[in-house]
Design a protein around this motif. Sequence first.
Motif, mmCIF file in Angstrom:
data_model
loop_
_atom_site.group_PDB
_atom_site.id
_atom_site.type_symbol
_atom_site.label_atom_id
_atom_site.label_comp_id
_atom_site.label_asym_id
_atom_site.label_seq_id
_atom_site.Cartn_x
_atom_site.Cartn_y
_atom_site.Cartn_z
ATOM 1 N N SER A 36 0.935 -0.983 -0.055
ATOM 2 C CA SER A 36 0.177 0.241 -0.429
ATOM 3 C C SER A 36 1.187 0.802 -0.033
ATOM 4 O O SER A 36 1.697 0.819 0.678
ATOM 5 N N PRO A 37 0.324 2.247 -0.430
ATOM 6 C CA PRO A 37 1.105 3.257 -0.688
ATOM 7 C C PRO A 37 1.427 4.058 0.114
ATOM 8 O O PRO A 37 1.976 5.061 1.254
ATOM 9 N N VAL A 38 0.154 3.757 1.188
ATOM 10 C CA VAL A 38 0.540 4.852 2.883
ATOM 11 C C VAL A 38 0.554 3.937 4.032
ATOM 12 O O VAL A 38 0.743 4.437 5.480
ATOM 13 N N LEU A 39 0.520 2.466 3.884
ATOM 14 C CA LEU A 39 0.070 1.532 5.363
ATOM 15 C C LEU A 39 0.892 0.254 5.033
ATOM 16 O O LEU A 39 0.971 -0.404 4.299
ATOM 17 N N THR A 40 1.253 -0.470 5.993
ATOM 18 C CA THR A 40 1.797 -1.554 5.829
ATOM 19 C C THR A 40 1.647 -2.275 7.483
ATOM 20 O O THR A 40 1.041 -2.016 8.129
ATOM 21 N N TYR A 41 0.818 -3.171 7.099
ATOM 22 C CA TYR A 41 0.306 -4.831 7.232
ATOM 23 C C TYR A 41 1.472 -5.596 7.857
ATOM 24 O O TYR A 41 1.802 -6.034 6.915
ATOM 25 N N ASP A 42 1.806 -6.043 8.819
ATOM 26 C CA ASP A 42 2.427 -6.140 9.404
ATOM 27 C C ASP A 42 1.976 -7.433 10.357
ATOM 28 O O ASP A 42 1.893 -7.792 11.379
ATOM 29 N N ALA A 43 1.959 -9.182 9.569
ATOM 30 C CA ALA A 43 1.192 -10.350 10.029
ATOM 31 C C ALA A 43 1.741 -10.457 11.663
ATOM 32 O O ALA A 43 1.285 -10.878 12.159
ATOM 33 N N THR A 44 2.981 -10.483 11.653
ATOM 34 C CA THR A 44 3.862 -10.700 12.902
ATOM 35 C C THR A 44 4.013 -9.650 14.284
ATOM 36 O O THR A 44 3.710 -9.895 15.438
ATOM 37 N N ARG A 45 3.161 -8.841 13.601
ATOM 38 C CA ARG A 45 2.653 -7.558 14.875
ATOM 39 C C ARG A 45 1.202 -7.041 15.111
ATOM 40 O O ARG A 45 1.077 -7.010 16.036
ATOM 41 N N CYS A 46 0.733 -8.067 14.845
ATOM 42 C CA CYS A 46 -1.103 -8.479 14.452
ATOM 43 C C CYS A 46 -1.596 -9.598 15.642
ATOM 44 O O CYS A 46 -1.260 -10.287 15.271
ATOM 45 N N ILE A 47 -2.037 -9.144 16.358
ATOM 46 C CA ILE A 47 -2.998 -10.035 17.945
ATOM 47 C C ILE A 47 -4.079 -9.946 17.367
ATOM 48 O O ILE A 47 -5.467 -10.668 17.830
ATOM 49 N N ARG A 48 -4.644 -10.189 15.828
ATOM 50 C CA ARG A 48 -6.092 -10.615 15.120
ATOM 51 C C ARG A 48 -7.206 -9.672 16.241
ATOM 52 O O ARG A 48 -8.021 -10.763 16.035
ATOM 53 N N CYS A 49 -6.977 -8.267 16.879
ATOM 54 C CA CYS A 49 -7.831 -8.182 17.872
ATOM 55 C C CYS A 49 -9.556 -7.958 15.920
ATOM 56 O O CYS A 49 -10.075 -7.810 16.468
ATOM 57 N N GLY A 50 -8.987 -7.803 14.982
ATOM 58 C CA GLY A 50 -10.138 -7.429 14.543
ATOM 59 C C GLY A 50 -10.614 -6.045 14.786
ATOM 60 O O GLY A 50 -11.547 -5.714 13.291
ATOM 61 N N ARG A 51 -9.689 -4.932 15.653
ATOM 62 C CA ARG A 51 -10.389 -3.705 14.758
ATOM 63 C C ARG A 51 -10.248 -3.510 14.030
ATOM 64 O O ARG A 51 -11.589 -2.320 13.536
ATOM 65 N N CYS A 52 -9.396 -3.229 13.430
ATOM 66 C CA CYS A 52 -9.783 -2.848 11.676
ATOM 67 C C CYS A 52 -10.529 -3.461 10.162
ATOM 68 O O CYS A 52 -10.990 -2.310 10.378
ATOM 69 N N ILE A 53 -10.672 -4.070 11.526
ATOM 70 C CA ILE A 53 -11.466 -5.090 9.878
ATOM 71 C C ILE A 53 -12.816 -3.846 10.361
ATOM 72 O O ILE A 53 -13.684 -3.508 9.612
ATOM 73 N N ALA A 54 -13.336 -3.867 11.823
ATOM 74 C CA ALA A 54 -14.921 -3.842 11.765
ATOM 75 C C ALA A 54 -14.560 -2.055 12.109
ATOM 76 O O ALA A 54 -15.594 -1.371 11.013
ATOM 77 N N SER A 55 -13.657 -1.398 12.013
ATOM 78 C CA SER A 55 -13.432 -0.103 12.028
ATOM 79 C C SER A 55 -13.727 0.122 10.029
ATOM 80 O O SER A 55 -14.120 1.478 9.648
ATOM 81 N N CYS A 56 -12.928 -0.353 9.736
ATOM 82 C CA CYS A 56 -13.233 -0.271 7.971
ATOM 83 C C CYS A 56 -14.609 -0.572 7.679
ATOM 84 O O CYS A 56 -14.889 -0.517 6.187
ATOM 85 N N ASP A 57 -15.327 -1.607 8.169
ATOM 86 C CA ASP A 57 -16.600 -2.510 7.621
ATOM 87 C C ASP A 57 -17.637 -0.991 8.077
ATOM 88 O O ASP A 57 -18.537 -0.921 7.752
ATOM 89 N N GLU A 58 -17.690 -0.994 9.431
ATOM 90 C CA GLU A 58 -18.952 -0.613 10.562
ATOM 91 C C GLU A 58 -18.438 1.242 10.590
ATOM 92 O O GLU A 58 -19.683 1.831 10.285
ATOM 93 N N ILE A 59 -17.069 1.514 10.322
ATOM 94 C CA ILE A 59 -16.997 3.368 11.009
ATOM 95 C C ILE A 59 -17.628 3.768 8.657
ATOM 96 O O ILE A 59 -17.818 4.445 8.648
ATOM 97 N N GLN A 60 -16.463 3.105 8.765
ATOM 98 C CA GLN A 60 -16.009 3.372 6.087
ATOM 99 C C GLN A 60 -16.865 3.536 5.641
ATOM 100 O O GLN A 60 -17.281 3.098 4.947
ATOM 101 N N GLY A 61 -17.565 1.475 6.224
ATOM 102 C CA GLY A 61 -18.299 1.348 5.646
ATOM 103 C C GLY A 61 -17.466 1.204 4.009
ATOM 104 O O GLY A 61 -18.353 0.820 3.291
ATOM 105 N N LYS A 62 -16.568 0.620 4.424
ATOM 106 C CA LYS A 62 -14.891 0.108 2.428
ATOM 107 C C LYS A 62 -15.413 -1.449 2.785
ATOM 108 O O LYS A 62 -15.714 -2.119 1.468
ATOM 109 N N GLN A 63 -15.632 -2.054 3.771
ATOM 110 C CA GLN A 63 -15.598 -3.861 3.829
ATOM 111 C C GLN A 63 -14.551 -4.041 2.794
ATOM 112 O O GLN A 63 -14.477 -5.326 1.752
ATOM 113 N N VAL A 64 -13.148 -3.520 3.358
ATOM 114 C CA VAL A 64 -12.003 -3.936 2.352
ATOM 115 C C VAL A 64 -11.641 -5.089 2.804
ATOM 116 O O VAL A 64 -10.383 -5.900 2.335
#
Lengths: 420, 902
Positions: free
Chosen positions: B145-173
């Motif tokens: 991505s031009p703006v962000l880095t996703y590092d699965a080894t530092r991700c704790i699978r809390c799902g906050r990003c997923i819910a934010s993208c879906d529920e707040i921004q309505g994008k479901q990416v």
Amino acid sequence: MATPLTERLKADGTAVSIGEYEASGGYRGLEKARAMSGHEVLDLVKASGLRGRGGAGFPTGMKWSFVPAKDDGGPRYFVVNADEKEPGTMKDRILLEGDPHQIVEGIAIASRAIGAEHAFIYIRGEYLASAAALERAIAEATERGLVGRPEEGRGPEIEIHLSSGRYLCGEETGLLNALEGKRPNPRNKPPFPQVSGLWGRPTVVNNVETVANLPHILREGPEWFKALSPGSDAGTKLYGVSGWVAKPGVWEMPMGATVREILEGKAGGMAEGRVLRGFLPGGASTDFLGPDKLDLRMDFDSVGKAGSRLGTGTMVVLDDKTCPVGMVLSLERFFSRESCGWCTPCREGLPWIVRILEALEEGRGEEGDLERLEDLSRKLAPGRTFCALAPGAVEPLQSALKLFREDFEAHLRRKGCPWK
Amino acid sequence: MARVSFTIDGRSVEAEEGENLLKAARENGVDIPGLCWMEKLTPSSSCRMCIVKIEGQRGLAAACATAAQEGMAVTAFDEELEDYRRTTLELILSEHNYDCGVCSKNGECELQALAFRYDLGVDQPKRITVPAIWKKTPMPVDRSSPVLTYDATRCIRCGRCIASCDEIQGKQVIDFIHRGARSFVSPSMSMWSNSSCDGCGECVQACPTAGLTEKPLVERFRSFEVERRVRTTCVYCGVGCQLDLWIKGGRIVRVRGADVEPNRGRLCVKGRFGYQFVDHAERLTVPLVRKDGELVEAEWDEALDLVARKLGDIKAKSGSSALAGLASAKCTNEENYLFQKFVRAVLGTNSVDHCARLCHAPTVAGLGKAFGSGAMTNSIPELADADCILVTGCNVTETHPVTSTYIKNAVRKGATLIVIDPRRIDLVPKAGLWLRQKPGSDVAWINGMINVMIEENLVDREFIAGRTENFEALKDLVASYTPRRVEQISGIPEEKLREAARLYAKSERSAIVYAMGITQHVTGTDNVLSLANLAMAAGQIGRPSTGVNPLRGQNNVQGACDMGALPDVYPGYQRVDRSEAAEKFRAAWGVESLSPEPGLTVNEIMQGALSGTVKGLYVMGENPMLSDPNLQHVEEALKAVDFLVVQDLFLSETARLADVVLPAVSFAEKEGSFTNSDRSVLRVRAAVPAPGKARTDWEIVAELSTRMGYPMKYESASEIMDEAAALTPIYGGISHARLDRETLHWPCPAPDHPGTLFLHGTKFSRGKGAFHPVDWIPPAELPDEEYPFVLSTGRMLFHYHTATMTRRSEPLNRFAPGAYAEIDPEDLAELGGADGSTLKVTSRRGSIEIPARASPRVARGTIFIPFHYAEAPANMLTNDALDPVSKIPEFKVAACAIEVLK
């Protein structure tokens, strides 16, 4: 001995046709149900004492009764859970492939009871023969006007959904998410599906075998149903046995048959040269019971009191030439792989269990490993994780640690698996 | 909501009934740990850190999924729970690359904080005993991505990003993929660069660890190296998002959305990642003066003296009417106030205008006539609670991204969305109804909807009778706009028009949202009046979550209008041709007289320059060389003036033509205020030092004024606001001191007035709402044999206006590097081209070459070109035909011919 669920099954394995089904009393239960109100159907099923055959044994009538009585005009759904994936379990397939009209009729009755005009059969992706048989049966029944015309009061419309999913799709709410096209993570409960299920609408999910009982209960009545079994749990049950026995298989018997009647009477006892060391009474996610439990009645309450669960009623047998640690490892690998990854204890706790068991098997076990396994079993127990997968997964482990303690210790002491 | 009392660990606490137990506990000082819970999101109860015991309940309950109830007895801390939490934390740490020393989130990581609290390390005495499961994570890092880095080894699978993208921004990416310990967060199409992610960064802001991090755009930093966090207002669109700028070493290193109105923490890709322009190497740092045809560096004194002399000479020789100024919708209220004061009081003319002329002049005119107030009637977040939203002529997900999130929130809650737009905009899949009208047919379909409402008895008779006037005339006019006739004009099927009318009229709270698809027409004012008719006929105005809501384009286009940067009004829309207003300002400004003649609009200034009547032009932060229609004409005009002064951040296309260029400072370097689309007056605060000798616009204007014999002495922007507020009744109660404490929407007439969230509550600003019957007339230029296509122009998500800022922000360029023309794939094939072919697009006014983008978004026979790109300026083609009332050019309809070059 009455075997209502399986008596129509044909020796050649082909599905019972609609003609054959009707000739032997089929769709009379539905006819009766249509003459009754939904509430009367519900009361009748409640009175029969039918308990869910998917594993938890929850009373079916009571499960239905949580659907709001007041019709708000929106849709309600009935869903058949045909996503049979519990290791060692193959009972539903027999019913689906052999007598699909029994399921279609059951669906129509249940839908009548809860006021659903649309039903789904969520079926395991590999069950292609079952899906084909059901598809044909639905087409036949629809053609005869028995189902598929909700606008004329002859519902529901029935749709088959072939799962492309995994073990967790069989979890009630995971299944609903999968049906909606989402990742099959289980949902938070409450709200329960009866209130907010498929697309947020009242929904009942029932197991195949549960549904198969409904035509008979409607046709013959609750008293007849109760009389089928000698014990407190009503009806018959499909029991299965897998493992090193003479004749593995599935049989319909009165609910509450003893382990001995199933294992020795039907499965022909242990295979040549093998001795029974224990068994999982109801599929992979139940606690081990020992050979001292041969006279245990296989009904929900009795097995529960003995420290395990009836589950799906399909036993997995452990013999003396198989390593219990290896068997548990195999099961835990399955559960670890099938965890959806939603909650921490399941996602990371199961792989940790697998690693410890692997270490034991490979001779890398350490002091304290068994205590750690016990600790994890407690921490992944019911009420600690998001859904029932991890609690089910640790049932064989925690019971094996007790029943086969010496085998686990031997792995530590001898730095490896004594069976290898 | 009733208050309930219950106990936590034996202590009595209170909370709202049904309140989230975790939140309630924390508010009562019981710090139950938790990683997956965020107040704005549906609780996932997945991390299992917040588990508690509740008396009488089997098992442990996740506090985040438990509602507070009267009398419940909660155990939050005991040995068993803490032991369970320690193990759970160990398990989370086992999936986490525990390498805090080199982690950019070191010091602000929620997991690190919990590990510290529970004293869990890798090699410490209380070490983690769980094996490092993260080492087997598949596909660990995605940097695409031009703006962000996703590092699965530092991700704790809390799902906050997923819910934010879906529920707040309505994008479901994004969602989890794979299962169990192998699961991780993945965007659609597996890679961020291939996904539909538009880089808003809501997920990054939600991430508790370094699973998702912003790419270091300026330099790497850790939170404890940040010297200051400065709350300010975004410089891009008119939503007015509140930002926190994180400053390290005098530079912006991160932007975070502030959790206040109007954006509630939300941002878009420009707001969050479009800040590199601030310390871009091409910033102007010293004044430039043209000598021998070249712009050369000069001292401030030399430059300002020159400007003062030249403007003074023109005034002396040719009179005030030979001078004009372009104010700026990008500058602050204070600067715009001062600029128009300078033009009026010093230059002596009302010829001050700005780019509002090109976007919402019809709104100011139309809503002014209908309601008495030319602004968004309701506030932006109210959209989330509407039952029906009619979006027309507004690609809101790209032009006002954060506003669109509220629309998507409403749809998520069950609202019906009606999109009426010639383009298949991104909101269409979320719409219950999409009507594709022919460009330029808006008055017809709006009249048609009112016709249906009258026929089907859906109008709000009570509202019409009690609150409005002139309905009978409207009724007579719309009688001929039968759905059948409207279908012939607009192409909207009869039945769909009826359906839209019913949905809009019958819903409890219906809001209209529009933008330049409505205004940028020769009938712009008529279109706006028609929407006002529609809202009043249905009684969908004057209540929360209803109204007529023009989305203003620029960060401060509302404020620039409010501050009188318009040729016909003083600040607060007080007409220059009304003597009492003129007298008030004359007296306050201490001048002998003020011109009673309305001045020239942008387009008239350009015409005047061409014809020689306008000889001196002062441009503050505008770039007409890209933004105005018919650019060839604009260039000739700017070259024709005797003296052109441009004040800007960069050497823009317009600045290159100037005689003097004055270096101004960016939003991040000055104090002041912007007024957003929903009339909130929002503070702008200096966060970083200005580059070189650049000065704030108001200082430059004040200096110049002083040198021209009218001393302006202000200590601060706050002082200017005080002066403006005293003269502007709708701003009467506004001061920097108040803005530092609260959000105020104008009208706010007095220091103790709380501001006005939505307008026209009990009566319209003008008294009664006025219906204005308007007939449909066709666009000025229709396609013909020679020019068979209809060209529309507009904006896109990643660039802003003439892109002087966005194209100097690398990530935005990476998302959208070059110009393109959207054209229907079949049209393109018939022309012999394919996706990526170079097109030559020609109108009666000019011609550009531009790559084709085969896109089903546009209807057949139409083409869409964003106007941001200097190398393929869409405005070479656009028509400078004007709306007779508001003088807005018809950017949305121009006939053009297309030829495939290669």
